[in-house]
Design a protein around this motif. Structure first.
Motif, PDB file in Angstrom:
ATOM      1  N   THR A  40       1.210  -0.353 -10.920  1.00  0.00           N
ATOM      2  CA  THR A  40      -0.110  -0.969 -11.061  1.00  0.00           C
ATOM      3  C   THR A  40      -0.361  -2.032 -10.002  1.00  0.00           C
ATOM      4  O   THR A  40      -1.500  -2.246  -9.593  1.00  0.00           O
ATOM      5  CB  THR A  40      -0.292  -1.572 -12.462  1.00  0.00           C
ATOM      6  N   SER A  41       0.708  -2.706  -9.550  1.00  0.00           N
ATOM      7  CA  SER A  41       0.568  -3.676  -8.467  1.00  0.00           C
ATOM      8  C   SER A  41       1.915  -3.892  -7.797  1.00  0.00           C
ATOM      9  O   SER A  41       2.970  -3.683  -8.405  1.00  0.00           O
ATOM     10  CB  SER A  41       0.003  -5.010  -8.968  1.00  0.00           C
ATOM     11  N   LYS A  58       0.875   4.073  -2.970  1.00  0.00           N
ATOM     12  CA  LYS A  58       0.537   5.458  -2.645  1.00  0.00           C
ATOM     13  C   LYS A  58       1.629   6.411  -3.130  1.00  0.00           C
ATOM     14  O   LYS A  58       1.340   7.495  -3.646  1.00  0.00           O
ATOM     15  CB  LYS A  58       0.338   5.602  -1.133  1.00  0.00           C
ATOM     16  N   ASP A  61       0.823  -1.213   0.000  1.00  0.00           N
ATOM     17  CA  ASP A  61       0.000   0.000   0.000  1.00  0.00           C
ATOM     18  C   ASP A  61       0.863   1.271   0.000  1.00  0.00           C
ATOM     19  O   ASP A  61       0.552   2.242  -0.693  1.00  0.00           O
ATOM     20  CB  ASP A  61      -0.941   0.016   1.201  1.00  0.00           C
ATOM     21  N   ARG A  70      -0.968  -6.286  -3.796  1.00  0.00           N
ATOM     22  CA  ARG A  70      -1.857  -5.126  -3.728  1.00  0.00           C
ATOM     23  C   ARG A  70      -1.949  -4.549  -5.137  1.00  0.00           C
ATOM     24  O   ARG A  70      -0.940  -4.375  -5.811  1.00  0.00           O
ATOM     25  CB  ARG A  70      -1.324  -4.086  -2.754  1.00  0.00           C
ATOM     26  N   VAL A  71      -3.168  -4.263  -5.557  1.00  0.00           N
ATOM     27  CA  VAL A  71      -3.424  -3.801  -6.923  1.00  0.00           C
ATOM     28  C   VAL A  71      -4.072  -2.425  -6.852  1.00  0.00           C
ATOM     29  O   VAL A  71      -4.971  -2.191  -6.046  1.00  0.00           O
ATOM     30  CB  VAL A  71      -4.348  -4.796  -7.661  1.00  0.00           C
ATOM     31  N   ARG A  72      -3.604  -1.543  -7.726  1.00  0.00           N
ATOM     32  CA  ARG A  72      -4.197  -0.199  -7.787  1.00  0.00           C
ATOM     33  C   ARG A  72      -5.646  -0.321  -8.234  1.00  0.00           C
ATOM     34  O   ARG A  72      -5.963  -1.035  -9.174  1.00  0.00           O
ATOM     35  CB  ARG A  72      -3.443   0.684  -8.765  1.00  0.00           C
ATOM     36  N   LYS A  73      -6.527   0.378  -7.543  1.00  0.00           N
ATOM     37  CA  LYS A  73      -7.946   0.328  -7.870  1.00  0.00           C
ATOM     38  C   LYS A  73      -8.380   1.558  -8.620  1.00  0.00           C
ATOM     39  O   LYS A  73      -7.812   2.568  -8.623  1.00  0.00           O
ATOM     40  CB  LYS A  73      -8.770   0.190  -6.590  1.00  0.00           C
TER      41      LYS A  73
END
Length: 120
Positions: free
Chosen positions: A91-92, A85, A81, A117-120
């Motif tokens: 992208t992940s 940020k 995360d 973790r993947v960007r939403k």
């Protein structure tokens, strides 16, 4: 898409389910894999548009050494995360954490946790 991996970073942290683990601390070994859109970096040839491994290392070091988690899953997700940020072109992020000293009554090399973790 491009992929960059940083393997086997070693940090001393205070993470674990048991209180003594969070008080005494131990070594953790961490890998990160970052997926990102490389088009801008290819065009600009600028590290700000790519992945600066030294900055990633410092961010992972800070997360591992200056925070305390009971679960390696939580630490791993926190690292992903933080990287997403900081870098909008990622992208992940996959983070793997190996903990060699675990309270298991038997011979093992380590316990490993991996989160993506993947960007939403």
């Amino acid at each position: 898409m491009a992929k960059i991996r940083i393997h086997n970073m070693m940090f001393y942290g205070f993470h674990g389910t048991y209180e003594y683990e969070r008080e005494q601390g131990q070594k953790f070994f961490i890998d990160v894999e970052i997926n990102f859109d490389e088009e801008k970096a290819v065009q600009t040839d600028n590290i700000d548009d790519d992945v600066d491994a030294a900055v990633v290392y410092d961010l992972v070091k800070d997360a591992t050494e200056n925070k305390r988690f009971q679960l390696l899953t939580a630490l791993s997700a926190h690292i992903g995360d933080k990287l997403l940020k900081k870098y909008p072109h990622f992208t992940s992020v996959t983070a793997k954490i190996r903990k060699p000293s675990v309270p298991i009554a038997g011979p093992i090399d380590y316990v490993e946790v991996e989160t993506t973790r993947v960007r939403k």
